[in-house]
Design a protein around this motif. Structure first.
Motif, PDB file in Angstrom:
ATOM      1  N   ARG A  32      12.544  10.325 -51.831  1.00  0.00           N
ATOM      2  CA  ARG A  32      12.514  11.636 -51.597  1.00  0.00           C
ATOM      3  C   ARG A  32      13.472  12.351 -50.416  1.00  0.00           C
ATOM      4  NH1 ARG A  32      10.310  12.861 -46.785  1.00  0.00           N
ATOM      5  NH2 ARG A  32       8.924  11.447 -45.620  1.00  0.00           N
ATOM      6  N   ASN A  33      13.627  13.455 -50.121  1.00  0.00           N
ATOM      7  CA  ASN A  33      14.362  13.893 -48.985  1.00  0.00           C
ATOM      8  C   ASN A  33      13.781  13.541 -47.711  1.00  0.00           C
ATOM      9  OD1 ASN A  33      15.282  16.757 -47.241  1.00  0.00           O
ATOM     10  ND2 ASN A  33      16.897  15.605 -48.278  1.00  0.00           N
ATOM     11  N   PHE A  34      14.421  12.335 -46.842  1.00  0.00           N
ATOM     12  CA  PHE A  34      14.145  12.374 -45.884  1.00  0.00           C
ATOM     13  C   PHE A  34      14.986  12.807 -44.770  1.00  0.00           C
ATOM     14  CE2 PHE A  34      12.276   8.932 -48.183  1.00  0.00           C
ATOM     15  CZ  PHE A  34      11.242   8.563 -47.535  1.00  0.00           C
ATOM     16  N   GLY A  35      16.036  13.405 -44.961  1.00  0.00           N
ATOM     17  CA  GLY A  35      16.835  14.073 -43.971  1.00  0.00           C
ATOM     18  C   GLY A  35      18.119  13.011 -43.771  1.00  0.00           C
ATOM     19  N   LYS A  36      19.187  13.974 -43.338  1.00  0.00           N
ATOM     20  CA  LYS A  36      20.715  13.147 -43.259  1.00  0.00           C
ATOM     21  C   LYS A  36      20.373  12.089 -42.032  1.00  0.00           C
ATOM     22  CE  LYS A  36      25.378  14.055 -42.138  1.00  0.00           C
ATOM     23  NZ  LYS A  36      26.373  14.826 -41.834  1.00  0.00           N
ATOM     24  N   GLU A  37      19.592  12.142 -40.927  1.00  0.00           N
ATOM     25  CA  GLU A  37      19.585  10.959 -39.989  1.00  0.00           C
ATOM     26  C   GLU A  37      18.955   9.921 -40.718  1.00  0.00           C
ATOM     27  OE1 GLU A  37      20.967  12.322 -36.944  1.00  0.00           O
ATOM     28  OE2 GLU A  37      21.329  13.801 -38.502  1.00  0.00           O
ATOM     29  N   ALA A  38      17.908   9.805 -41.359  1.00  0.00           N
ATOM     30  CA  ALA A  38      17.454   8.966 -42.110  1.00  0.00           C
ATOM     31  C   ALA A  38      18.481   8.274 -43.079  1.00  0.00           C
ATOM     32  CB  ALA A  38      16.217   9.051 -42.857  1.00  0.00           C
ATOM     33  N   ALA A  39      19.215   8.975 -43.652  1.00  0.00           N
ATOM     34  CA  ALA A  39      20.130   8.784 -44.792  1.00  0.00           C
ATOM     35  C   ALA A  39      21.201   7.754 -44.339  1.00  0.00           C
ATOM     36  CB  ALA A  39      20.706   9.600 -45.635  1.00  0.00           C
ATOM     37  N   LEU A  40      21.580   8.365 -42.988  1.00  0.00           N
ATOM     38  CA  LEU A  40      22.874   7.587 -42.285  1.00  0.00           C
ATOM     39  C   LEU A  40      22.188   6.032 -41.795  1.00  0.00           C
ATOM     40  CD1 LEU A  40      24.282  10.372 -39.880  1.00  0.00           C
ATOM     41  CD2 LEU A  40      25.312   9.160 -41.948  1.00  0.00           C
ATOM     42  N   SER A  41      21.138   6.160 -41.521  1.00  0.00           N
ATOM     43  CA  SER A  41      20.541   5.056 -40.914  1.00  0.00           C
ATOM     44  C   SER A  41      20.243   3.942 -42.221  1.00  0.00           C
ATOM     45  CB  SER A  41      18.941   4.989 -40.440  1.00  0.00           C
ATOM     46  OG  SER A  41      19.208   5.586 -39.383  1.00  0.00           O
ATOM     47  N   ALA A  42      20.191   4.346 -43.455  1.00  0.00           N
ATOM     48  CA  ALA A  42      19.924   3.682 -44.526  1.00  0.00           C
ATOM     49  C   ALA A  42      21.352   3.128 -45.140  1.00  0.00           C
ATOM     50  CB  ALA A  42      19.386   4.522 -45.778  1.00  0.00           C
ATOM     51  N   GLY A  43      22.496   3.947 -44.802  1.00  0.00           N
ATOM     52  CA  GLY A  43      23.689   3.658 -45.240  1.00  0.00           C
ATOM     53  C   GLY A  43      24.227   2.534 -44.421  1.00  0.00           C
ATOM     54  N   LEU A  44      24.095   2.787 -43.049  1.00  0.00           N
ATOM     55  CA  LEU A  44      24.667   1.874 -42.246  1.00  0.00           C
ATOM     56  C   LEU A  44      24.038   0.215 -42.269  1.00  0.00           C
ATOM     57  CD1 LEU A  44      24.998   4.055 -38.874  1.00  0.00           C
ATOM     58  CD2 LEU A  44      26.980   3.037 -40.280  1.00  0.00           C
ATOM     59  N   GLU A  45      22.707   0.418 -42.506  1.00  0.00           N
ATOM     60  CA  GLU A  45      22.040  -0.819 -42.698  1.00  0.00           C
ATOM     61  C   GLU A  45      22.527  -1.654 -44.034  1.00  0.00           C
ATOM     62  OE1 GLU A  45      17.549  -2.538 -43.014  1.00  0.00           O
ATOM     63  OE2 GLU A  45      17.932  -0.479 -42.445  1.00  0.00           O
ATOM     64  N   ALA A  46      22.819  -0.865 -45.041  1.00  0.00           N
ATOM     65  CA  ALA A  46      23.426  -1.314 -46.203  1.00  0.00           C
ATOM     66  C   ALA A  46      24.975  -1.671 -46.302  1.00  0.00           C
ATOM     67  CB  ALA A  46      23.101  -0.537 -47.577  1.00  0.00           C
ATOM     68  N   ALA A  47      25.592  -0.926 -45.431  1.00  0.00           N
ATOM     69  CA  ALA A  47      26.926  -1.356 -45.256  1.00  0.00           C
ATOM     70  C   ALA A  47      27.260  -2.706 -44.974  1.00  0.00           C
ATOM     71  CB  ALA A  47      27.796  -0.470 -44.281  1.00  0.00           C
ATOM     72  N   LYS A  48      28.297  -3.459 -45.563  1.00  0.00           N
ATOM     73  CA  LYS A  48      28.829  -4.840 -45.621  1.00  0.00           C
ATOM     74  C   LYS A  48      29.950  -5.059 -44.768  1.00  0.00           C
ATOM     75  CE  LYS A  48      26.473  -6.128 -49.871  1.00  0.00           C
ATOM     76  NZ  LYS A  48      26.767  -6.709 -51.449  1.00  0.00           N
ATOM     77  N   GLY A  49      30.492  -3.735 -44.291  1.00  0.00           N
ATOM     78  CA  GLY A  49      32.126  -4.068 -43.714  1.00  0.00           C
ATOM     79  C   GLY A  49      32.062  -4.572 -42.597  1.00  0.00           C
ATOM     80  N   ASP A  50      33.226  -4.927 -42.066  1.00  0.00           N
ATOM     81  CA  ASP A  50      33.604  -5.152 -40.853  1.00  0.00           C
ATOM     82  C   ASP A  50      33.592  -3.838 -39.877  1.00  0.00           C
ATOM     83  OD1 ASP A  50      33.876  -8.036 -40.842  1.00  0.00           O
ATOM     84  OD2 ASP A  50      35.518  -7.485 -42.139  1.00  0.00           O
ATOM     85  N   ILE A  51      34.167  -2.625 -40.606  1.00  0.00           N
ATOM     86  CA  ILE A  51      33.966  -1.523 -40.013  1.00  0.00           C
ATOM     87  C   ILE A  51      33.474  -0.314 -41.100  1.00  0.00           C
ATOM     88  CG2 ILE A  51      35.813  -1.627 -38.416  1.00  0.00           C
ATOM     89  CD1 ILE A  51      37.619  -0.858 -40.617  1.00  0.00           C
ATOM     90  N   ALA A  52      32.671   0.609 -40.562  1.00  0.00           N
ATOM     91  CA  ALA A  52      32.125   1.570 -41.210  1.00  0.00           C
ATOM     92  C   ALA A  52      32.841   2.896 -40.943  1.00  0.00           C
ATOM     93  CB  ALA A  52      30.872   1.545 -41.143  1.00  0.00           C
ATOM     94  N   VAL A  53      33.047   3.943 -41.828  1.00  0.00           N
ATOM     95  CA  VAL A  53      33.513   5.263 -41.561  1.00  0.00           C
ATOM     96  C   VAL A  53      32.376   6.228 -42.314  1.00  0.00           C
ATOM     97  CG1 VAL A  53      35.056   7.107 -42.235  1.00  0.00           C
ATOM     98  CG2 VAL A  53      36.002   4.635 -41.560  1.00  0.00           C
ATOM     99  N   ILE A  54      31.813   6.893 -41.431  1.00  0.00           N
ATOM    100  CA  ILE A  54      30.649   7.822 -41.642  1.00  0.00           C
ATOM    101  C   ILE A  54      31.526   9.412 -42.189  1.00  0.00           C
ATOM    102  CG2 ILE A  54      28.747   9.313 -41.249  1.00  0.00           C
ATOM    103  CD1 ILE A  54      27.938   6.724 -39.282  1.00  0.00           C
ATOM    104  N   ILE A  55      31.334   9.719 -43.227  1.00  0.00           N
ATOM    105  CA  ILE A  55      31.907  11.008 -43.675  1.00  0.00           C
ATOM    106  C   ILE A  55      31.000  11.760 -44.609  1.00  0.00           C
ATOM    107  CG2 ILE A  55      33.197   9.931 -45.633  1.00  0.00           C
ATOM    108  CD1 ILE A  55      35.479  11.884 -45.017  1.00  0.00           C
TER     109      ILE A  55
END
Length: 347
Positions: A89-112
């Motif tokens: 469901r819609n958890f909000g942008k802050e939760a979505a960012l947390s999910a994305g960073l946890e799933a990111a496999k990169g040595d660096i991440a760019v949030i956009i």
């Protein structure tokens, strides 16, 4: 020759340890972005190809009700590297960012964001800052003329108030658009709180940061998802999450009012003893009663805000719930390494 500062020593040391061919994760929260998502991919693909690095997209669908997930699923099936995380469901942008960073496999991440108000071309400059040794390279909005006067004014007041009250320094007009190193991602993932104010968390974890100023253009398409009520609650979460000063204000305010009330009671007692019995007026009595009742309700409300957050933390519910994960093509590490070697030979 002047001795180097601790910051310069740290940055130089980090520069020497940067991997030559890192994996770049582009973390993109989306919510009802069907009008702009195709434009976003068209704008970001050439920039990511220019980096010469292996890259992946990490989209987080925060409960979209339009064709956003369908469009991204088709792109991933067609060979787009990365994955789409579908939240239940819609958890909000802050939760979505947390999910994305946890799933990111990169040595660096760019949030956009997907609305293209953050120019993808700045990613190249961010990478230069990262290679120079900085752990966080963020975009600093120097021109917010695309926002309304009300939004610019309230945002400026919030940043000033936050930095005055909180014990961290959050850069004014710095949004979520930033590059962060893996060491920063790992530090953020260790923070367990449920009420997540990501701008504050980025500042709280520290590390060496670099700012890149830019002018923020209007949205490419679609409409913004934040209204003033959401922004107010967002600001309240930020303040209560990083400072207890509002509670202290009411403590000192209550002490001051108590001293004043005691002094006034002493004055009335002395006046009656010296001048005789005096009958106070009804109007002044009601004004005092209403004033102090309002002060009490405000103080109770402020305490309630903190208690509500303690209640949410005590339940220990997850920040988000994943509904599904759609995988795309893997990041082409070998091709990126080959491209980087070719660029090095040319230089």
């Amino acid at each position: 020759m002047q001795p180097k500062s601790a910051t310069e020593i740290y940055v130089n040391r980090r520069q020497a340890t940067r991997p030559q061919s890192p994996l770049l994760s582009l973390v993109v929260p989306v919510f009802n972005e069907e009008d702009v998502i195709t434009h976003f991919l068209e704008a970001t693909r050439p920039v990511l190809n220019q980096t010469g690095l292996a890259y992946e997209y990490v989209f987080i669908d925060d409960g979209s009700r339009d064709r956003t997930a369908e469009i991204l699923s088709q792109e991933l099936a067609g060979g787009l590297p990365g994955r789409l995380l579908g939240l239940s469901r819609n958890f909000g942008k802050e939760a979505a960012l947390s999910a994305g960073l946890e799933a990111a496999k990169g040595d660096i991440a760019v949030i956009i964001d997907a609305d293209l108000q953050d120019p993808p071309e700045l990613i190249l400059q961010m990478l230069d800052g990262w290679r120079a040794g900085y752990d966080v390279v963020y975009g600093l909005r120097v021109d917010r003329s695309s926002d309304t006067l009300m939004k610019r004014s309230t945002a400026g007041m919030f940043y000033r108030l936050f930095n005055r009250l909180a014990n961290i320094d959050m850069p004014a007009n710095a949004g979520d658009f930033r590059l962060i190193d893996r060491v920063v991602i790992d530090a953020l993932m260790k923070l367990p709180e449920r009420n997540r104010f990501m701008k504050g968390l980025f500042a709280w974890v520290g590390f060496q940061t670099m700012a890149i100023p830019y002018e923020r253009p209007p949205r490419k398409a679609g409409a913004g998802k934040f209204n003033y009520w959401k922004l107010w609650n967002f600001a309240l979460d930020g303040l209560t999450g990083f400072t207890t000063l509002p509670l202290r204000v009411w403590f000192y305010g209550g002490a001051l009012v108590s001293v004043g009330a005691f002094a006034y009671a002493l004055y009335l007692t002395l006046r009656v003893l010296i001048g005789g019995i005096d009958v106070p007026g009804y109007a002044s009595l009601m004004v005092a009663l209403l004033f102090f009742s309002g002060v009490q309700l405000l103080s109770i409300g402020m305490i309630g805000e903190y208690i509500a957050r303690l209640f949410n933390e005590a339940k220990q519910r997850p920040v988000y719930v994943l509904q599904d994960v759609i995988e795309g093509a893997p990041a082409n590490v070998d091709a990126a390494n080959g491209q980087a070697d070719e660029q090095a030979d040319v230089r």
